[in-house]
Scaffold this motif. Structure first.
Motif, PDB file in Angstrom:
ATOM      1  N   UNK A 269      61.344  18.959  60.483  1.00 40.07           N
ATOM      2  CA  UNK A 269      61.711  18.951  59.051  1.00 40.07           C
ATOM      3  C   UNK A 269      61.687  17.552  58.457  1.00 40.07           C
ATOM      4  N   UNK A 270      61.973  16.556  59.270  1.00 37.71           N
ATOM      5  CA  UNK A 270      61.891  15.198  58.724  1.00 37.71           C
ATOM      6  C   UNK A 270      60.453  14.880  58.282  1.00 37.71           C
ATOM      7  N   UNK A 278      51.969  19.380  56.569  1.00 40.14           N
ATOM      8  CA  UNK A 278      51.699  18.861  57.913  1.00 40.14           C
ATOM      9  C   UNK A 278      51.685  19.999  58.946  1.00 40.14           C
ATOM     10  N   UNK A 279      50.818  19.854  59.937  1.00 36.15           N
ATOM     11  CA  UNK A 279      50.648  20.858  60.981  1.00 36.15           C
ATOM     12  C   UNK A 279      51.031  20.251  62.326  1.00 36.15           C
ATOM     13  N   UNK A 295      57.895  24.379  65.406  1.00 34.63           N
ATOM     14  CA  UNK A 295      56.591  24.089  64.807  1.00 34.63           C
ATOM     15  C   UNK A 295      56.709  24.090  63.292  1.00 34.63           C
ATOM     16  N   UNK A 296      55.634  23.642  62.649  1.00 32.05           N
ATOM     17  CA  UNK A 296      55.701  23.419  61.199  1.00 32.05           C
ATOM     18  C   UNK A 296      55.583  24.706  60.387  1.00 32.05           C
ATOM     19  N   UNK A 302      52.273  30.421  62.225  1.00 28.53           N
ATOM     20  CA  UNK A 302      53.668  30.816  62.094  1.00 28.53           C
ATOM     21  C   UNK A 302      54.370  30.804  63.440  1.00 28.53           C
ATOM     22  N   UNK A 303      53.569  30.894  64.495  1.00 30.11           N
ATOM     23  CA  UNK A 303      54.143  30.926  65.829  1.00 30.11           C
ATOM     24  C   UNK A 303      53.551  29.813  66.659  1.00 30.11           C
ATOM     25  N   UNK A 304      54.348  29.276  67.544  1.00 32.58           N
ATOM     26  CA  UNK A 304      53.866  28.238  68.445  1.00 32.58           C
ATOM     27  C   UNK A 304      54.111  28.701  69.878  1.00 32.58           C
TER      28      UNK A 304
END
Ligand code: SD4
Length: 320
Positions: A269-270, A278-279, A295-296, A302-304
């Motif tokens: 989040x930072x 950003x990805x 993940x971003x 949506x899933x990592x």
């Protein structure tokens, strides 16, 4: 702790996870496990984005970035823009073992590798050639130049220096980038007694400007290990991530007692505060064997997926 030893790595790179786990079972060190685990992905060309034959740059060449970190001694070995040598993390390990340096780059890193006994090999394959020529035929979509809009009437790069882009234009350029096949193996190993090692290996960003180095070989960015706290590793848009030292920050959160999942979320989040599109993703684990990831969460990402191996799981297990 019951959850130790632990191996955690980015993406569903199962063979890499199995290799690292086997090295630990056979009595290898945490560093050995990281080196062999990430090295497995260099052999397997995981997702085309680790090792030879992937992510050709603007001139068609594949170059490699890798690092390995010893959380006991805080030593780091890394190579960036490595050319014509396949086992990038192996060379990074030699930087720790044989030199007082931390990071070697480019042709000189290749020369070092040869002195260390690694063979020169062509990193170009049928696949990377065809990716490259397809890109050339699509008027060389300039993924990494600010303020350069693809124009089919123009010839291919290298691009002349464009006008300076505004912040907003940079943001738009980021959203135009192609993120497909843009992964990295990042791995954290926590030994049975809580010793931490970490590492990464990647062929970087596809169609990058030659000379470009991402987050992966940078300590605190691509990965970080500290046996008094934990370890972390990152994957995603390295040009953005390396400005934030996400792996260092995740480890420091864990040092203060933050839960690993929350630590990873805070780091993501930072970055998103500055670069909403950003990805990327971060994995981390602390010395008691707790682990987490974040993940971003962009549309299409949506899933990592990541792999975890520990005595609490009977085999390396894919988690989301
Ligand atoms: C880089 N971080 O060079 C690497 C690539 C990556 O998911 O991890 N993509 O930017």
């Amino acid at each position: 702790a019951a959850g130790l030893p632990l191996v955690i790595n980015t993406w569903a790179f199962r063979k890499a996870a199995e290799t690292a786990w086997r090295v630990l079972q056979q009595g290898g060190s945490e560093l050995d496990a990281v080196e062999r685990g990430c090295g497995q992905c260099e052999i397997d060309q995981c997702d085309g984005s680790v090792g030879y034959g992937g992510s050709p740059d603007e001139s068609g060449e594949t170059t490699l970035d890798a690092m390995i970190m010893d959380g006991n001694t805080m030593e780091v070995g890394a190579v960036a823009d490595l050319r014509r040598v396949k086992n990038a993390i192996g060379v990074a390990r030699k930087v720790i073992e044989y030199t007082k340096h931390t990071l070697l780059v480019g042709e000189s890193a290749s020369l070092f590798a040869v002195r260390m006994g690694f063979p020169y090999e062509d990193l170009t394959t049928q696949n990377s050639l065809s990716v490259y020529s397809k890109w050339l035929n699509q008027s060389c979509q300039p993924n990494y130049w600010k303020n350069v809009v693809p124009d089919s009437s123009k010839s291919c790069g290298p691009y002349k220096r464009p006008e300076k882009a505004t912040y907003k234009e940079e943001e738009e350029a980021i959203s135009r980038r192609s993120f497909h096949n843009h992964d990295t193996i990042g791995m954290v190993v926590i030994g049975a007694r809580g010793a931490v090692a970490s590492g990464t290996s990647t062929n970087g960003a596809i169609h990058k400007i030659p000379g470009r180095v991402g987050d992966s070989p940078i300590a605190g960015a691509g990965s970080y290990a500290d046996s008094t706290a934990g370890g972390a590793a990152a994957t995603g848009d390295g040009d953005i991530m390396m400005r934030f030292l996400p792996s260092y920050q995740a480890v420091e959160y864990m040092r203060r007692g933050t839960d690993p999942t929350v630590a990873c979320q805070k780091v993501i989040s930072r970055i998103q505060k500055y670069v909403p599109r950003f990805f990327g993703a971060v994995i981390c684990a602390n010395t008691t064997g707790s682990y987490g990831a974040a993940c971003s969460k962009l549309p299409g990402f949506t899933q990592f997926h990541f792999m975890v191996s520990s005595p609490l799981l009977n085999q390396p297990t894919e988690q989301v």
